[in-house]
Write a protein that holds these residues in place. Structure first.
Motif, PDB file in Angstrom:
ATOM      1  N   LEU A 112       0.496  -1.072   0.266  1.00 36.12           N
ATOM      2  CA  LEU A 112       0.038  -0.369   0.143  1.00 36.12           C
ATOM      3  C   LEU A 112       1.009   1.646   0.248  1.00 36.12           C
ATOM      4  O   LEU A 112       0.249   2.082  -1.037  1.00 36.12           O
ATOM      5  CB  LEU A 112      -0.963  -0.171   1.449  1.00 36.12           C
ATOM      6  N   ASN A 113       2.256   1.243   1.165  1.00 34.55           N
ATOM      7  CA  ASN A 113       2.868   2.406   1.203  1.00 34.55           C
ATOM      8  C   ASN A 113       3.883   2.781  -0.446  1.00 34.55           C
ATOM      9  O   ASN A 113       3.525   3.940  -0.505  1.00 34.55           O
ATOM     10  CB  ASN A 113       3.391   2.160   2.525  1.00 34.55           C
ATOM     11  N   PHE A 114       3.823   1.041  -1.085  1.00 33.30           N
ATOM     12  CA  PHE A 114       4.435   1.413  -2.289  1.00 33.30           C
ATOM     13  C   PHE A 114       4.366   2.201  -3.786  1.00 33.30           C
ATOM     14  O   PHE A 114       4.146   3.389  -4.038  1.00 33.30           O
ATOM     15  CB  PHE A 114       4.746   0.217  -2.822  1.00 33.30           C
ATOM     16  N   TYR A 115       2.506   2.014  -3.513  1.00 32.99           N
ATOM     17  CA  TYR A 115       1.586   2.685  -4.823  1.00 32.99           C
ATOM     18  C   TYR A 115       1.456   4.630  -3.895  1.00 32.99           C
ATOM     19  O   TYR A 115       1.375   5.400  -4.686  1.00 32.99           O
ATOM     20  CB  TYR A 115       0.963   2.605  -4.152  1.00 32.99           C
ATOM     21  N   CYS A 116       1.494   4.512  -3.134  1.00 35.40           N
ATOM     22  CA  CYS A 116       1.184   6.007  -2.442  1.00 35.40           C
ATOM     23  C   CYS A 116       2.849   6.568  -2.536  1.00 35.40           C
ATOM     24  O   CYS A 116       2.662   8.277  -3.083  1.00 35.40           O
ATOM     25  CB  CYS A 116       1.106   6.165  -0.742  1.00 35.40           C
ATOM     26  N   SER A 117       3.607   5.900  -2.385  1.00 33.35           N
ATOM     27  CA  SER A 117       5.784   6.667  -2.996  1.00 33.35           C
ATOM     28  C   SER A 117       4.926   6.785  -4.011  1.00 33.35           C
ATOM     29  O   SER A 117       5.360   8.310  -4.624  1.00 33.35           O
ATOM     30  CB  SER A 117       6.299   6.324  -2.191  1.00 33.35           C
ATOM     31  N   LEU A 118       4.831   6.052  -5.336  1.00 29.87           N
ATOM     32  CA  LEU A 118       4.661   6.685  -6.731  1.00 29.87           C
ATOM     33  C   LEU A 118       2.863   7.528  -7.113  1.00 29.87           C
ATOM     34  O   LEU A 118       4.709   8.371  -7.730  1.00 29.87           O
ATOM     35  CB  LEU A 118       3.873   5.094  -7.100  1.00 29.87           C
ATOM     36  N   PHE A 119       2.734   7.550  -6.521  1.00 31.04           N
ATOM     37  CA  PHE A 119       1.576   8.355  -7.155  1.00 31.04           C
ATOM     38  C   PHE A 119       2.430  10.373  -6.546  1.00 31.04           C
ATOM     39  O   PHE A 119       2.314  10.940  -7.029  1.00 31.04           O
ATOM     40  CB  PHE A 119       0.192   7.860  -6.510  1.00 31.04           C
ATOM     41  N   SER A 120       2.626   9.907  -5.493  1.00 31.08           N
ATOM     42  CA  SER A 120       2.989  10.725  -4.921  1.00 31.08           C
ATOM     43  C   SER A 120       4.257  11.967  -5.466  1.00 31.08           C
ATOM     44  O   SER A 120       4.907  12.922  -5.827  1.00 31.08           O
ATOM     45  CB  SER A 120       4.008  10.922  -3.596  1.00 31.08           C
ATOM     46  N   ALA A 121       5.185  10.959  -6.341  1.00 27.60           N
ATOM     47  CA  ALA A 121       6.157  11.138  -6.955  1.00 27.60           C
ATOM     48  C   ALA A 121       5.858  11.778  -8.226  1.00 27.60           C
ATOM     49  O   ALA A 121       5.957  13.384  -8.504  1.00 27.60           O
ATOM     50  CB  ALA A 121       7.487  10.215  -7.346  1.00 27.60           C
ATOM     51  N   ILE A 122       4.314  10.920  -8.654  1.00 25.73           N
ATOM     52  CA  ILE A 122       3.777  11.702 -10.212  1.00 25.73           C
ATOM     53  C   ILE A 122       3.061  13.056  -9.768  1.00 25.73           C
ATOM     54  O   ILE A 122       3.437  14.115 -10.681  1.00 25.73           O
ATOM     55  CB  ILE A 122       2.954  10.344 -10.325  1.00 25.73           C
TER      56      ILE A 122
END
Length: 509
Positions: A160-170
């Motif tokens: 879950l946190n992985f996708y949070c970081s990915l979308f935060s970078a975008i």
């Protein structure tokens, strides 16, 4: 085409939809952080007294609203678990999603209130800050709480946190896009850009929360219909007359006895301090340590990397967390911080390329550590549930209490940093005039020339000794944190109902 796109959205994994909520926050919040002060100071011409009054009130409200909203959201979950009652339920997740579906669009609307002058600058500044932070806090609390409510296992939470970081970078790309439209003299293009960002955020929050709500409403109906009577008796507080309600004072007493919580907030206070110290003094370090050594484009590149790299770097850290555990990764980052700082201290301020790498990596690794700590808070939520036999994990409330203790680090960072710089060099960043007078006065040219190397040396020592001190304090406190290894496995097993004994059964959603 539309139906095909809708079908694809419905097939998206829950972790992707959950992570996308970070995108709809970050596209707005990064622009807010970069431009709100400049807008009120340079465009609306706010006076200094009104600015500091607004910042002071905002500081107080920013510290208090996290535990306040957490208490209002989760106080119903604090009562003691009753025998035979179910601990976890889809209604908890649905409650969080309903809160996000309401507060997400309101957060986007409050963002727009900054970019149009609609009141006296001082009044607008105060009201906009408090309103924006209120909705941002509600969104952050419920979004972070879902991290603990949607999954129990460390692997699922890191996903879950992985996708949070990915979308935060975008979402950080909105900062680079904003440079093309930012113009203090002609504000129209920037306002249109902000309206477009807000509309994207509103649509995103509405669509994502609706998709998640439909998913959990369908799952809940299929999986929990046979237990609906038990759930109703347990979830609705008025249906359990023998249930003992916990007061705020009793909850605080429970937190005082929660040893791992106390050690964690001590460590996290230092971490928040270091994160904001790096943010506050990053331009100062570039100016006095590297401005005559690197080009403007290189300085801009370092600044841009410091915004995006922590999110991308966190993707790798999360993969390490799956293999080694969060505790070991965080401890390794503290040792890395200490080692890099000692190497930089021994190398000295004249190693330009090493200095560039250190300034950027120091901020990137520090911010990356901050983003991993939400996983530790979710583990503390599990331990709090087991230790106090709660009927449901009070996730939002615990995140709020962590913020209450650690947010003062945001204020300590500029205060301690400027005090250290002034104590060592005699240089006050708020009053540059005396330095200019010294330089322009012929009798004192020699002393002025001697001051600049001292200022550069002072900035260098500040750059390396603050991370060294923070790393040593954090290694000391983190060594006392025991919620890892076998103890963490035991707590998670008890929450999931995998062990025997008196621990209540906890079902994972």
């Amino acid at each position: 085409m539309g139906l095909r796109l809708l079908a694809c959205l419905f097939r998206l994994p829950t972790a992707v939809i959950y992570g996308s909520l970070s995108l709809f926050v970050s596209i707005l919040h990064n622009v807010f952080l970069l431009y709100y002060v400049d807008t009120f100071v340079s465009v609306y011409k706010i006076d200094k007294l009104s600015f500091w009054i607004g910042e002071t009130v905002f500081l107080i409200w920013n510290s208090l609203n996290d535990p306040l909203f957490g208490w209002l959201s989760d106080r119903v979950f604090l009562s003691t678990q009753q025998p035979g009652a179910e601990i976890s339920s889809p209604e908890v997740v649905l409650k969080r999603l309903r809160a996000l579906s309401h507060n997400g669009p309101l957060f986007a609307i409050s963002f727009l209130a900054f970019w149009v002058a609609w009141a006296h600058p001082g009044v607008q500044f105060l009201l906009c800050l408090c309103m924006y932070d209120s909705f941002l806090t509600m969104v952050d609390l419920h979004h972070n709480a879902l991290l603990a409510d949607l999954a129990v296992s460390a692997r699922d939470r890191t996903s879950l946190n992985f996708y949070c970081s990915l979308f935060s970078a975008i979402g950080s790309l909105s900062v680079f896009m904003s440079y093309t439209v930012w113009n203090k003299e002609d504000f129209f293009s920037f306002r249109i850009f902000c309206v477009a960002l807000a509309l994207c955020s509103i649509v995103g929050f509405t669509l994502s929360t609706q998709l998640l709500r439909q998913r959990f409403e369908a799952d809940g109906k299929a999986k929990w219909d046979q237990e609906s009577t038990l759930k109703q008796l347990y979830i609705e507080k008025h249906s359990v007359p023998q249930e003992k309600r916990i007061t705020l004072a009793e909850y605080l007493q429970q937190l005082k006895r929660h040893r791992n919580f106390l050690w964690f907030v001590c460590m996290n206070l230092v971490q928040v301090f270091h994160c904001h110290f790096n943010s506050n003094f990053f331009p100062l370090f570039l100016e006095h340590l590297l401005s005559d050594q690197i080009s403007v484009s290189t300085g801009s590149f370092l600044l841009g990397v410091s915004y995006i790299a922590p999110h991308l770097n966190n993707l790798y850290f999360l993969s390490l967390c799956r293999r080694c555990g969060v505790y070991a990764v965080v401890r390794g980052l503290f040792f890395l911080k200490l080692a890099l700082s000692v190497v930089m201290l021994l190398a000295g301020p004249d190693q330009v390329y090493l200095l560039c790498i250190f300034i950027a990596s120091n901020r990137v690794f520090t911010e990356g550590t901050c983003k991993l700590l939400n996983l530790v808070v979710t583990d503390l939520v599990d331990e709090d549930l087991v230790l106090n036999r709660r009927k449901q994990a009070a996730s939002a409330l615990l995140f709020g209490m962590v913020a209450l203790v650690t947010k003062p680090g945001q204020t300590f960072a500029p205060l301690i940093g400027t005090w250290l710089l002034c104590a060592y060099t005699g240089y006050d960043i708020f009053q540059r005039t005396p330095l200019g007078n010294v330089v322009s006065a012929p009798p004192k040219l020699e002393s002025a020339a001697a001051l600049e190397p001292t200022l550069r040396q002072g900035c260098f020592y500040l750059l390396v000794f603050v991370p060294i001190a923070c790393a040593l304090l954090q290694l000391l406190t983190w060594s006392q944190f025991s919620l890892h290894g076998k103890r963490l496995q035991m707590v998670k097993a008890q929450r999931q109902g995998l062990t025997q004994g008196e621990a209540p059964e906890v079902k994972m959603i």
